[in-house]
Motif scaffolding. Structure first.
Motif: not given
Length: 758
Positions: A70-82
């Protein structure tokens, strides 16, 4: 690689046990990541959930720093998860850090992990999050492990969509149950607040993990065989075989239902250990996610066919023999129907006392379902992309038929604002109803007849409710479009007589069939045409198939026995067509008298001016007819060479342009000189500002939808017709190259305090 838990099949069994435990959603998600990590011998398993703001938030992890949840976030398209979320496809890497999309998040402690497998969490083709496993060693995950992770992602998708997983604060909640807003095309004015009813209700899959894979394969094969057989039966049916567009849809169904690739993917999904229903859901969700990213309109249209077929296969699995059977949805008290597309007959099948609105993925303001929606007095919005994928049955929804907006699962603030808006509209309607008995005349005494556009029996009560002068346009084709076969002469006669009875002496103008081109009857053979709006339709079809036109004219003359009758012919392009149509009326009238049937006390024949060629034959036309009506929608379409059903160009030209207003003024002037009445039918006359402009260029008869009568009358009774004419005449004659005169007309109305807002 198999883990301590025994591989993917065992994982699915353990997953079923976890889902059955009566624990909170967050605890269940924490158990799921532990279970996956242990089963796949993965050092890390994490779930990222897509939030309302478009960011992906770490919701659970086994192996990464727990404090990052609940602290780590990333934008859609950012990183492998994105990347997984953006592409909606699995990403399987043996060295994740070497990939150009890798993004380092120091708080997670993931820099020591090399292998990476991420799968999208999909539901109805929409990405709700990402499920990830990681290992320190360089390894490539097997197809079996990818399948297991995808199946687990389906289960997590249901948790997200159900709203079980709450967000930290408003605006950061999971996207699965977020409020959604979409803009489209306003089809029918009004505001509808209610709950979603899917026109083709989706089968909700509740059991994902199979007890017996072989039994599920047999169920799938039986359902596929049943679906294919039912399609064949429908195609062999005599009526459907002649049904043109209906047959095309069924042929598409048959092609997809017999596609070996589709069948193979379904079988492979079941073999991973999931139920037949879950297999259909997963294969179609994957297909939808891929095809939604296509720009080719043909491929997107095929996606609709596949969605429909997949849902029918689910129905065949849950209720054998019912895959192709029509589904009657039960309506809540305030129902908003959501559909990809719909014909007028289907809309009329719903209980009108419970129906509050309509949302379509397709549709234009001139479509027949939009006309029926206006007749029913319900708010309707079309051209809402992926409307059926945005909603679930029972969702709260608001349809704004004024602005063309739809709000799904609205926030309390939005809902309160619309409740206030509805109350305000109700007060305005009360004011308009108070004008019902007041004569429709300007302050200097010029009478302006306000008539109704109608086409169904449900329109008729509006005559008394609005105080309309009569029916300026009765669209006879709607009776044909809502019927499953060609209406007999007796049925037509019964409808026309009922209309005349309801009018109770007020004038009714019946327009003969305007079908063909893009308005194909379900039981009519369809000839492909490159430009259907300019093709074989209306009077052209009637004169080429005189038996059809004679039958309708005969029904009209019989219904009008002892009363005044007005018959109008559409899409006339030359005077010879008027002569041919009048000749049919004369012969049918002579036949009526010969057989001793009571004839109408008078028969007036008119034409719609909607083809620009008539502008150069006005004197010859007016010599041959008793009245004319201007079909402003089509006339503007043809005058500017703009397809009114094409959203990209339909708003490009303003009806309050000098060119169009000069055209309308010329028609009014020539009709007045010939002593022939002229009525304007179409959307331009249904708006107060435009109605004022029309009075200024010489119109004294306007036909419109029932909801428009009140606002237009409220504006007209405060206006001065002579002053409007003195203002409009030099304005439209000006040659300053302006594309629209709207601003000048608005300023004139504002200066005189005229009500131009509906």
């Amino acid at each position: 690689m198999r883990g301590a838990y025994g591989g993917p099949r065992v994982l699915l069994r353990r997953l079923r046990e976890v889902m059955a435990d009566p624990v909170a959603a967050q605890e269940r998600l924490d158990r799921i990541v532990v279970l996956i990590a242990a089963n796949m011998v993965a050092e890390v398993c994490s779930v990222y959930v897509l939030r309302v703001d478009g960011d992906l938030e770490l919701y659970a992890t086994e192996g990464l720093n727990r404090e990052a949840v609940h602290r780590t976030t990333m934008h859609k398209g950012e990183g492998l998860v994105g990347l997984v979320a953006d592409e909606a496809e699995p990403v399987n890497l043996s060295d994740a850090q070497a990939h150009p999309a890798f993004s380092y998040k120091p708080e997670t402690g993931e820099e020591i992990f090399h292998s990476f497998l991420g799968v999208p969490i999909l539901r109805a083709g929409n990405t709700l999050g990402v499920l990830v496993v990681q290992n320190k060693s360089h390894r490539t995950y097997s197809d079996e492990e990818i399948e297991a992770l995808q199946t687990t992602a389906m289960v997590i998708a249901e948790m997200i969509a159900s709203g079980e997983l709450g967000g930290a604060e408003t605006g950061l909640e999971p996207v699965g149950r977020r409020p959604a807003h979409a803009g489209g095309a306003a089809l029918s004015e009004g505001i509808g607040l209610g709950h979603v009813v899917l026109h083709e209700p989706r089968v909700v899959v509740k059991t994902f993990i199979a007890e017996d894979t072989e039994a599920e394969l047999k169920r799938l094969d039986t359902a596929l065989a049943g679906l294919r057989a039912s399609i064949d039966v429908l195609l062999d049916d005599g009526e459907v075989a002649r049904a043109g567009e209906h047959r095309d849809v069924l042929e598409a169904f048959r092609m997809f239902a017999n596609d070996r690739g589709w069948g193979r993917r379904l079988h492979e999904a079941v073999q991973t250990g999931i139920t037949a229903e879950a297999a259909v859901e997963r294969v179609q969700s994957d297909t939808r996610a891929r095809m939604q990213r296509q720009t080719d309109p043909y491929l997107r249209e095929r996606l609709h066919d596949l969605d429909d077929l997949a849902n029918r296969l689910l129905r065949e699995l849950t209720a054998p023999g019912q895959g192709m059977a029509p589904v009657a949805a039960e309506l809540p008290e305030n129902a908003i129907v959501v559909a990809r597309s719909m014909g007028p007959a289907a809309l009329l099948d719903y209980d009108r006392t419970r129906l509050r609105g309509l949302v379509l993925e397709e549709g234009s303001a001139s479509s027949h379902v939009a006309i029926v929606a206006r007749a029913l007095g319900i708010a309707a919005v079309g051209q809402i992309e992926n409307a059926t994928g945005l909603v679930e049955s029972g969702d709260a929804i608001i349809v704004d038929g004024v602005s063309g907006e739809v709000h799904v699962r609205p926030t309390q603030d939005v809902e309160r604002a619309y409740v206030d808006k509805v109350r305000f509209r109700a007060r305005k309607q009360e004011q308009y109803r108070a004008l019902r008995e007041r004569p429709s005349a300007t302050i200097d005494g010029a009478e302006v007849k306000l008539l109704l556009n109608a086409g169904l029996l449900v329109d008729l009560p509006h005559l008394a409710e609005t105080g309309a002068h009569g029916i300026g346009l009765f669209r006879t084709e709607l009776q044909f479009m809502v019927a499953s076969s060609m209406p007999k002469t007796a049925a037509q006669q019964q409808l026309y007589r009922a209309v005349l009875d309801a009018a109770d002496g007020r004038p009714v103008t019946f327009r003969t069939l305007d079908v063909g081109g893009d308005k194909i009857l379900p039981y009519m053979h369809r000839e492909p045409e490159e430009n259907p709006a300019l093709g074989w339709r209306a009077i052209r079809l009637g004169l080429d198939r005189p038996a059809l036109l004679r039958t309708q004219v005969r029904a009209l003359l019989n219904a009008g026995g002892g009363r005044d009758l007005r018959i109008m012919f559409p899409m006339v392009a030359c005077v010879s067509e008027i002569d041919g149509a009048r000749d049919i009326v004369r012969r049918e009238l002579a036949r009526l008298v010969k057989h001793g049937h009571p004839a109408p006390s008078s028969v007036e024949v008119g034409v719609m001016i909607e083809v620009p060629s008539l502008l150069f034959q006005l004197d010859e036309v007016l010599e041959r007819v008793d009245f004319v009506s201007v079909g402003s929608n089509d006339l503007m379409q043809f005058l500017f060479a703009v397809d009114r059903g094409n959203a990209r160009v339909s708003g490009r030209f303003d009806p309050l342009s000098p060119a169009f207003l000069r055209t309308l003024a010329r028609i009014a002037d020539r009709a007045k000189a010939a002593g022939k009445p002229v009525t304007l039918c179409g959307e331009i006359g249904a708006r107060p500002l435009e109605a004022l402009a029309l009075v200024g260029v010489g119109y004294r008869s306007l036909s419109m939808s029932p909801a428009s009568i009140g606002p237009v009358k409220a504006a007209l009774i405060e206006a001065d017709a002579a002053e409007l004419a003195a203002f409009m005449t030099p304005l439209i004659a000006r040659a300053d190259g302006k594309a629209s005169l709207r601003a000048e007309i608005e300023a004139f109305a504002a200066k005189r305090g005229l009500q131009v807002a509906p």
